[in-house]
Design an enzyme around this catalytic site. Structure first.
Site, mmCIF file in Angstrom:
data_model
loop_
_atom_site.group_PDB
_atom_site.id
_atom_site.type_symbol
_atom_site.label_atom_id
_atom_site.label_comp_id
_atom_site.label_asym_id
_atom_site.label_seq_id
_atom_site.Cartn_x
_atom_site.Cartn_y
_atom_site.Cartn_z
ATOM 1 N N ASP A 72 -61.102 152.965 6.744
ATOM 2 C CA ASP A 72 -61.680 151.752 6.184
ATOM 3 C C ASP A 72 -61.249 150.559 7.016
ATOM 4 O O ASP A 72 -60.193 150.583 7.653
ATOM 5 C CB ASP A 72 -61.240 151.548 4.730
ATOM 6 C CG ASP A 72 -62.071 150.475 4.049
ATOM 7 O OD1 ASP A 72 -63.252 150.751 3.750
ATOM 8 O OD2 ASP A 72 -61.575 149.359 3.856
ATOM 9 N N SER A 73 -62.081 149.529 7.026
ATOM 10 C CA SER A 73 -61.763 148.273 7.705
ATOM 11 C C SER A 73 -61.985 147.124 6.747
ATOM 12 O O SER A 73 -62.908 147.156 5.925
ATOM 13 C CB SER A 73 -62.659 148.078 8.929
ATOM 14 O OG SER A 73 -62.382 149.053 9.891
#
Length: 195
Positions: A72-73
């Protein structure tokens, strides 16, 4: 190798393919916004890491015995967290807010097998956004929308998004959306890649 990428992200798939890591992609069924709401008040790095873990565990439940990679970012600017833009106008508003500021990009990854997280890692890149004119924002979105609609930060660094920045401090792969070098190290440590 039996790696499953818990994502349909084009950049994450491209990174693994370029690195010669065999995998199949199966997106996690996580409501990211609801998950983030539960973690309200947590630091951006902690949220990105929790989402990476949750994605890996979600897909792990359906693929017993397989190694699952969740990632995830998350972007924060001036203490405010940003999600993917909901519309082109939303994207323009994000860019106006980013103009002249430092964007912190938190990218996290987690490896899970059989409902157990075996490894996780979070990385940070700091990107200095140059002053963006309305003319540039309009032109930029004319070329990059809707592709950047799936990107936190409203940019693809491998495309015209590079024009948003004056400078970047941090790992290139972190900017692309996954801390690839630590992921490869973990895959070697787990015996999934040759050391």
């Amino acid at each position: 190798m039996s790696l499953v990428l818990a994502s349909q992200s084009g950049s994450r798939k491209a990174m693994l393919e370029a690195a010669g890591v065999p995998f199949e992609a199966v997106p996690a069924a996580i409501d990211e916004r609801a998950f983030e709401a539960e973690l309200d008040g947590a630091a951006p790095a902690a949220i990105a890491l929790a989402l990476a873990r949750a994605k890996a565990l979600d897909v792990s439940a359906a693929y017993p015995g397989r190694l699952i990679l969740g990632s995830d970012s998350l972007v924060s600017v001036a203490g405010r967290r940003f999600d993917k833009p909901a519309s082109r106008e939303d994207a323009a508003e994000h860019l106006r807010f980013f103009s002249g500021q430092v964007m912190e990009l938190h990218s996290a990854a987690a490896l899970a097998r059989d409902d157990t997280v075996l490894w996780d890692h979070a990385a940070l890149a700091s990107l200095k956004v140059r002053a963006l004119s309305e003319r540039f924002i309009t032109s930029y979105l004319g070329h990059e929308w809707p592709m950047v609609g799936t990107c936190v930060g409203v940019f693809r660094i491998e495309a015209r998004g590079v024009q948003l920045f004056e400078s970047i401090a941090g790992d290139h792969f972190t900017v692309l959306g996954m801390p690839l070098l630590p992921v490869l190290g973990a895959l070697r440590d787990l015996g999934e890649l040759a050391s």
